[in-house]
Design an enzyme around this catalytic site. Structure first.
Site, PDB file in Angstrom:
ATOM      1  N   ASP A 199      -4.179   5.748 -13.631  1.00 26.98           N
ATOM      2  CA  ASP A 199      -3.349   6.810 -13.043  1.00 26.98           C
ATOM      3  C   ASP A 199      -2.052   6.997 -13.828  1.00 26.98           C
ATOM      4  OD1 ASP A 199      -2.659   8.774 -11.247  1.00 26.98           O
ATOM      5  OD2 ASP A 199      -1.866   7.381  -9.747  1.00 26.98           O
ATOM      6  N   GLY A 250      -0.697  12.501 -16.233  1.00 24.25           N
ATOM      7  CA  GLY A 250       0.061  13.738 -16.080  1.00 24.25           C
ATOM      8  C   GLY A 250       1.557  13.475 -16.116  1.00 24.25           C
ATOM      9  N   GLU A 270     -12.742  14.376  -6.004  1.00 26.40           N
ATOM     10  CA  GLU A 270     -11.593  15.235  -5.673  1.00 26.40           C
ATOM     11  C   GLU A 270     -11.016  15.923  -6.914  1.00 26.40           C
ATOM     12  OE1 GLU A 270     -11.864  11.988  -4.605  1.00 26.40           O
ATOM     13  OE2 GLU A 270     -12.502  12.532  -2.579  1.00 26.40           O
ATOM     14  N   ASN A 271     -11.232  15.328  -8.093  1.00 24.46           N
ATOM     15  CA  ASN A 271     -10.657  15.900  -9.322  1.00 24.46           C
ATOM     16  C   ASN A 271     -11.247  17.272  -9.675  1.00 24.46           C
ATOM     17  OD1 ASN A 271     -10.237  12.702 -11.044  1.00 24.46           O
ATOM     18  ND2 ASN A 271      -8.781  13.875  -9.842  1.00 24.46           N
ATOM     19  N   TRP A 272     -12.394  17.639  -9.060  1.00 23.50           N
ATOM     20  CA  TRP A 272     -12.967  18.969  -9.330  1.00 23.50           C
ATOM     21  C   TRP A 272     -12.023  20.072  -8.890  1.00 23.50           C
ATOM     22  CZ3 TRP A 272     -16.591  19.053 -12.738  1.00 23.50           C
ATOM     23  CH2 TRP A 272     -17.569  18.059 -12.802  1.00 23.50           C
ATOM     24  N   ARG A 332      -8.900  20.310  -9.488  1.00 25.21           N
ATOM     25  CA  ARG A 332      -7.797  20.532 -10.445  1.00 25.21           C
ATOM     26  C   ARG A 332      -8.007  21.867 -11.156  1.00 25.21           C
ATOM     27  NH1 ARG A 332      -5.485  14.958 -12.952  1.00 25.21           N
ATOM     28  NH2 ARG A 332      -5.262  13.956 -10.929  1.00 25.21           N
ATOM     29  N   ARG A 338      -2.322   2.826  -3.826  1.00 27.78           N
ATOM     30  CA  ARG A 338      -3.401   3.423  -3.026  1.00 27.78           C
ATOM     31  C   ARG A 338      -4.725   3.099  -3.682  1.00 27.78           C
ATOM     32  NH1 ARG A 338       0.066   7.843  -3.035  1.00 27.78           N
ATOM     33  NH2 ARG A 338      -0.887   8.692  -4.918  1.00 27.78           N
ATOM     34  N   SER A 382      -7.441   5.380  -3.181  1.00 27.18           N
ATOM     35  CA  SER A 382      -7.952   6.714  -3.531  1.00 27.18           C
ATOM     36  C   SER A 382      -9.478   6.803  -3.618  1.00 27.18           C
ATOM     37  CB  SER A 382      -7.315   7.198  -4.836  1.00 27.18           C
ATOM     38  OG  SER A 382      -5.928   7.274  -4.707  1.00 27.18           O
ATOM     39  N   GLU A 395      -8.857  -8.909  -5.836  1.00 28.35           N
ATOM     40  CA  GLU A 395      -7.410  -9.109  -5.943  1.00 28.35           C
ATOM     41  C   GLU A 395      -6.822  -7.802  -6.476  1.00 28.35           C
ATOM     42  OE1 GLU A 395      -5.593 -11.714  -5.033  1.00 28.35           O
ATOM     43  OE2 GLU A 395      -7.380 -12.774  -4.348  1.00 28.35           O
TER      44      GLU A 395
HETATM   45  C1  FPP Z   1      -5.283  10.174 -13.603  1.00 30.89           C
HETATM   46  O1  FPP Z   1      -4.029  10.607 -14.078  1.00 30.89           O
HETATM   47  C2  FPP Z   1      -6.277  10.253 -14.648  1.00 30.89           C
HETATM   48  C3  FPP Z   1      -7.425  10.973 -14.595  1.00 30.89           C
HETATM   49  C4  FPP Z   1      -7.780  11.803 -13.430  1.00 30.89           C
HETATM   50  C5  FPP Z   1      -8.376  11.034 -15.709  1.00 30.89           C
HETATM   51  C6  FPP Z   1      -8.565   9.783 -16.467  1.00 30.89           C
HETATM   52  C7  FPP Z   1      -9.065  10.144 -17.793  1.00 30.89           C
HETATM   53  C8  FPP Z   1      -8.755   9.513 -18.953  1.00 30.89           C
HETATM   54  C9  FPP Z   1      -7.930   8.314 -19.028  1.00 30.89           C
HETATM   55  C10 FPP Z   1      -9.230  10.051 -20.258  1.00 30.89           C
HETATM   56  C11 FPP Z   1     -10.696  10.178 -20.430  1.00 30.89           C
HETATM   57  C12 FPP Z   1     -11.467   8.987 -20.033  1.00 30.89           C
HETATM   58  C13 FPP Z   1     -12.509   8.462 -20.702  1.00 30.89           C
HETATM   59  C14 FPP Z   1     -13.258   7.346 -20.084  1.00 30.89           C
HETATM   60  C15 FPP Z   1     -12.916   8.923 -22.038  1.00 30.89           C
HETATM   61  P1  FPP Z   1      -3.372  11.884 -13.414  1.00 30.89           P
HETATM   62  O2  FPP Z   1      -3.753  13.067 -14.212  1.00 30.89           O
HETATM   63  O3  FPP Z   1      -3.732  11.957 -11.969  1.00 30.89           O
HETATM   64  O4  FPP Z   1      -1.862  11.553 -13.595  1.00 30.89           O
HETATM   65  P2  FPP Z   1      -0.680  11.986 -12.613  1.00 30.89           P
HETATM   66  O5  FPP Z   1      -0.927  11.282 -11.304  1.00 30.89           O
HETATM   67  O6  FPP Z   1       0.527  11.483 -13.302  1.00 30.89           O
HETATM   68  O7  FPP Z   1      -0.711  13.479 -12.483  1.00 30.89           O
END
Ligand code: FPP
Length: 253
Positions: free
Chosen positions: A29, A32, A76-78, A80, A203, A205, A216
């Protein structure tokens, strides 16, 4: 004298190889926020998140960790922005293609959990091919949670078991933890011993809710692109200092 020696040893060297965790799960996490801090677009954060993925994987290989599971895309990421979803899918395809020689070199087996049928066709193709080409590897199993949601996973397991009962193939009394686990995406995998989440959020999530019953938990105050192999080693070292009682008393262990 001993203390002095310890100070000179790296965290990795202080890890007890006989008490290694079997499985580490990570919620990556903060991509962004990391990008925002730098005045860049969110996608820039995800791109740098791939470097951190490489760090985690290299550390897992170096230490001999059997299972590493990364939360790469949740159900849930769909929701975005479509441009961000597309960028994440491309990043996944490019990373899998680019890292294939590494998977072969270190005998890494790639696996996925989640509703991968939801992914765009070309992503599914690359993922399927990577899984197929690495399926005989016996080193670390790298599992990517893609279009993954734990409640969805639990519901679909429940429905499949209910169907079997309805059709008379299964007795309700036969449903136990082992059988239920065998109907989850993680069938055949050990439960995570360690769950790490970066970004300072504390969290879960919707990540592996059933499987982390005794894990742990480590909430690190760094953003995912800042994650290095040293963070993984530190978590393993700290894990080894914690007493896991699984409901028993200290004296019973
Ligand atoms: C959460 O950060 C991250 C993700 C939803 C995507 C994770 C993807 C990668 C690390 C890159 C691709 C992965 C692979 C396995 C090649 P966020 O965008 O929610 O960050 P924020 O909470 O600061 O907005």
């Amino acid at each position: 004298m001993v203390e002095k020696l310890c100070l000179q040893m790296s965290v990795k060297e202080q890890i007890d190889q006989s008490k290694l965790p079997e499985h580490i799960a990570i919620i990556m996490d903060g991509n962004g926020r990391w990008a925002k801090e730098k005045g860049e677009m969110r996608v820039f954060g995800h791109q740098n998140g791939v470097t951190a993925v490489r760090e985690a994987l290299e550390a897992a290989v170096e230490i001999g960790l059997p299972y590493l599971t990364l939360y790469a895309f949740s159900t849930e990421n769909w929701s975005r922005p479509q441009s961000e979803v597309n960028a994440l899918m491309e990043l996944l395809v490019n990373s899998l293609n680019q890292e294939l020689p590494t998977f072969h070199k270190h005998r890494i087996r790639v696996n996925s959990i989640g509703r991968t049928a939801d992914l765009p066709e070309h992503c599914q193709g690359t993922l399927r091919q990577t899984i197929e080409e690495t399926k005989h590897h016996t080193g670390c199993t790298l599992t990517l949670a893609l279009s993954y949601g734990s409640r969805e996973e639990i519901l679909s397991a429940t429905k499949r078991l209910a169907e079997q009962v309805q059709q008379g193939h299964l007795q309700i009394q036969e449903i136990d933890e082992k059988l239920f686990s065998a109907h989850l995406y993680t069938e055949g995998m050990p439960d995570p011993d360690i769950l790490i989440r970066t970004s300072g959020e504390e969290r879960i999530s919707n990540y592996m809710l059933w499987q982390i019953a005794y894990a742990e938990l480590f909430f690190l105050p760094i953003l995912w692109p800042e994650f290095t192999r040293e963070h993984l080693f530190q978590c393993i070292y700290d894990y080894q200092t914690r007493e896991r009682r699984f409901g028993k008393t200290s004296e019973q262990l």
